[in-house]
Every structure is written in C-alpha cells, then in structure tokens.
Scaffold this active site. Structure first.
Site, PDB file in Angstrom:
ATOM      1  N   VAL A  61      41.227  35.091  37.437  1.00 53.44           N
ATOM      2  CA  VAL A  61      41.552  36.455  37.039  1.00 53.44           C
ATOM      3  C   VAL A  61      40.352  37.196  36.445  1.00 53.44           C
ATOM      4  O   VAL A  61      40.397  38.423  36.298  1.00 53.44           O
ATOM      5  CB  VAL A  61      42.728  36.440  36.036  1.00 53.44           C
ATOM      6  CG1 VAL A  61      42.266  35.989  34.650  1.00 53.44           C
ATOM      7  CG2 VAL A  61      43.413  37.795  35.952  1.00 53.44           C
ATOM      8  N   TYR A  62      39.280  36.493  36.109  1.00 49.99           N
ATOM      9  CA  TYR A  62      38.115  37.142  35.515  1.00 49.99           C
ATOM     10  C   TYR A  62      37.423  38.019  36.557  1.00 49.99           C
ATOM     11  O   TYR A  62      36.843  37.519  37.527  1.00 49.99           O
ATOM     12  CB  TYR A  62      37.118  36.124  34.968  1.00 49.99           C
ATOM     13  CG  TYR A  62      37.600  35.313  33.774  1.00 49.99           C
ATOM     14  CD1 TYR A  62      38.782  35.637  33.103  1.00 49.99           C
ATOM     15  CD2 TYR A  62      36.871  34.230  33.307  1.00 49.99           C
ATOM     16  CE1 TYR A  62      39.210  34.903  32.011  1.00 49.99           C
ATOM     17  CE2 TYR A  62      37.290  33.491  32.217  1.00 49.99           C
ATOM     18  CZ  TYR A  62      38.465  33.829  31.574  1.00 49.99           C
ATOM     19  OH  TYR A  62      38.881  33.084  30.497  1.00 49.99           O
ATOM     20  N   SER A  63      37.503  39.309  36.352  1.00 48.86           N
ATOM     21  CA  SER A  63      36.880  40.293  37.243  1.00 48.86           C
ATOM     22  C   SER A  63      37.284  40.079  38.697  1.00 48.86           C
ATOM     23  O   SER A  63      36.468  40.185  39.619  1.00 48.86           O
ATOM     24  CB  SER A  63      35.347  40.262  37.098  1.00 48.86           C
ATOM     25  OG  SER A  63      34.968  40.608  35.791  1.00 48.86           O
TER      26      SER A  63
END
Length: 345
Positions: A61-63
């Site tokens: 989900v990071y970036s």
C-alpha cells in the site's frame, strides 16, 4: 550491530531495520514521508548494509506499490545480503477483492509484491490489518500454503488486537499450520499501549515486535517541546490525522525527560527515544526511517551504547499513563498484582 531472534524463530534480525515508506513517495500521506528515488534509495541501502542493518520493511500500500518497486531496484544484485519485510491486506484499489486477507487476495498480493520487489521470496510477510470478513482458517491456511511453496519464509501481523492474534494462532496450532512469529506494532515513549496486552501475548506466544514509528509519528525528533511548537515546515501539519493521537501534556512531559537524558548521554532526543525502545521486552527490531543520508546516520547512532537504569526509570516515569481497564487493578491493588504475569526484560 546487535542481532536478535525474531520472536520464537531462528531468524536473526538487526535491532535496527529500515522502513522504506519514503521510497517513491506519492499521495496525500506518503509524499510527505519522502520521495526517495532509486539512486537515493541505493545510497541509503549502502549505508544500512555498512552499519549491519540488513532488514528492509515496506508494504504493497505504500505509494501504490512504488515503495516495493524502488526497494527492489535499490537492492538489485544484493538479494542474498538482505531481508525483505512487506505487508498486505489494506485496500490497494476500488475492486471487491482489492482489500482484505481472503485466499484470492493474499495469493494475488504476494505474486504482485514478488514482481515489484524483483525476488522469488519474501523473508517476513505480515498482514497489515485484521480482516473480520474472512475466516481465520482461510487466512492462516493460505499463508501456510505460501510458506510451503517457498514464497514466504516467516509470517506475522500488524495492527491486530490480542484476541485476533490468539484466534489465528489457535487455528494454526489446531491444524499444524505455520505460526505467526512477528508482530509489527506502534510503540514509542508517547504511545505505550503495546505493553498492556500485546507485549505479554508476544512474550507468551513467541512473537517478536517490529516497532513502527518509534518517534511517535515524528513528535520525538527534538524539534518540538514546551517552548517550541510544531515547526512551520513539519510534515505533522499534513499527516497528524493519519497517525496515533498524542496529548500535548504527555508529549511535553516525555520531551522534558528526553532532553535531560540526552544532555547526560551526549546523544540526541531521537537517539535516546530509540535506544529506550531497544531495551524493552519482546522487541526484536526498531524500524527507523530517513529521507536523506544525514537523518539515517543520526538514527543509526541510536545503538552501540546503553541507557543507565536511572535514565530508563526517568523515561518510564515521564511516559507512564493510567492503565486502562481491566489492567489498572493489577497495577494498584495488592491482591491483583500478585496474579499479574511478569514481564521479563
């Protein structure tokens, strides 16, 4: 660099690990964390490995997956030298199966992470949140299958409550599936909720804590105190609502104590805050972040020295809060206190 077993497993991890949430930053939250490109990321990885930090943490989900992609490229040619930790379960799209921990979602998420990271296995894979809509038997059996296939080496959770972890462990125990050995948790001098239930659980069940946001969502950098309000350029102005809340008085009380200990040790406020965490029971590794080389080198200096018992006691006292029910009787009343499980350092 000191290495510790990850919970009740044979995997050795460094007491400091690197959080790659700043890699490829985009969007309303992650762009404020950092926008590290591949070249910059490769340099930060170099510095980490020189210091003995070989565990790198990220998430799908990071970036929108960019963090995994940048990390994968930054460690290119050095896969055997590093440990990769990533996570899945939070929404990555608007589709019905773009969130959660169903069999379909997890298998797909792992395949996509492997591709972005440019590897054939993930060393530590964690569920980023508890999916109440999927039976724990489906979740744990799927993770066990992925371990048996060699795509995952060790598994764990993040942001779970105690009963959610125990229900999953019970299912694993009953069926002989792979057990969780990691619990990635928020823990800091201004956020000690981990100690009430999750720390005793981790000690009892053999889960090693991987600590995220050790500086209280950027509040323990030394730039904020009673006399110094949040700086104008601080990312907290934009990101505070995404992270754990902290009452001002608790923050100031902790910073007051940190400044005293920092003066005594000749270290910085964040270095003392991180060092305190390393001394806590069940902590396997503290995840540090950095947007540049200077920040990284400063955070790396949080290890290689120790706080005195008196300094730890000062920080403990400054950060103490009233225990929530049902814990407070065990702290206040003699009869209850005799029944309380010991926390062994």
């Amino acid at each position: 660099m000191e290495y510790r077993n990850l919970g009740k497993s044979g995997l050795k991890v460094p007491v400091l690990s690197f959080g790659a949430g700043t890699f490829g930053g985009s969007g309303p939250l992650f762009s404020h964390w950092g926008t590290t490109d591949v070249e910059e990321a490769r340099r930060l990885v170099d510095i980490c490995l020189e210091a003995g930090v070989n565990l790198f943490d990220t998430a799908d989900v990071y970036s929108g997956g960019a963090s995994e992609e940048v990390l994968g490229q930054a460690i290119g040619g050095r896969r055997d030298e590093v440990l990769i930790s990533t996570k899945a379960s939070l929404p990555t799209g608007d589709g019905a199966n773009d969130w959660g921990s169903s069999r379909a979602r997890l298998i797909g998420a792992v395949e996509k992470s492997l591709k972005r990271l440019g590897t054939d296995h993930i060393d530590i894979f964690q569920l980023h949140a508890f999916d109440a809509s999927t039976p724990v038997e489906e979740v744990v059996s799927t993770l066990d299958r992925l371990v048996q296939e060699g795509k995952l080496r060790y598994i764990g959770v993040s942001n779970f409550s105690g009963w959610q972890i125990m229900k999953s462990l019970a299912a694993a125990e009953k069926h002989g599936w792979t057990r969780y050995v990691a619990n990635q948790v928020y823990y800091s001098l201004v956020g000690r909720d981990y100690e009430w239930d999750l720390m005793p659980l981790g000690q009892d069940q053999g889960l090693g804590a991987l600590v995220w946001s050790p500086l209280g969502w950027g509040r323990l950098t030394g730039k904020i105190s009673r006399a110094k309000p949040i700086p104008e350029g601080s990312r907290l102005h934009e990101t505070a609502s995404f992270g754990p809340p902290v009452e001002d008085e608790l923050l100031y009380r902790v910073v007051d104590a940190l400044e005293v200990v920092a003066a005594e040790t000749g270290k910085s406020v964040p270095q003392v805050a991180i060092n305190w965490l390393i001394s806590r029971p069940t902590v396997s590794s503290v995840i540090i972040g950095a947007r540049n080389e200077e920040q990284l080198r400063q955070n790396l200096d949080a290890v290689g020295w120790s706080l005195t018992k008196e300094q730890i006691a000062k920080l403990d006292a400054a950060s103490a809060v009233t225990a929530p029910y049902p814990h407070f009787p065990y702290h206040r009343q003699e009869g209850f206190a005799r029944l309380a499980p010991p926390i062994v350092a």
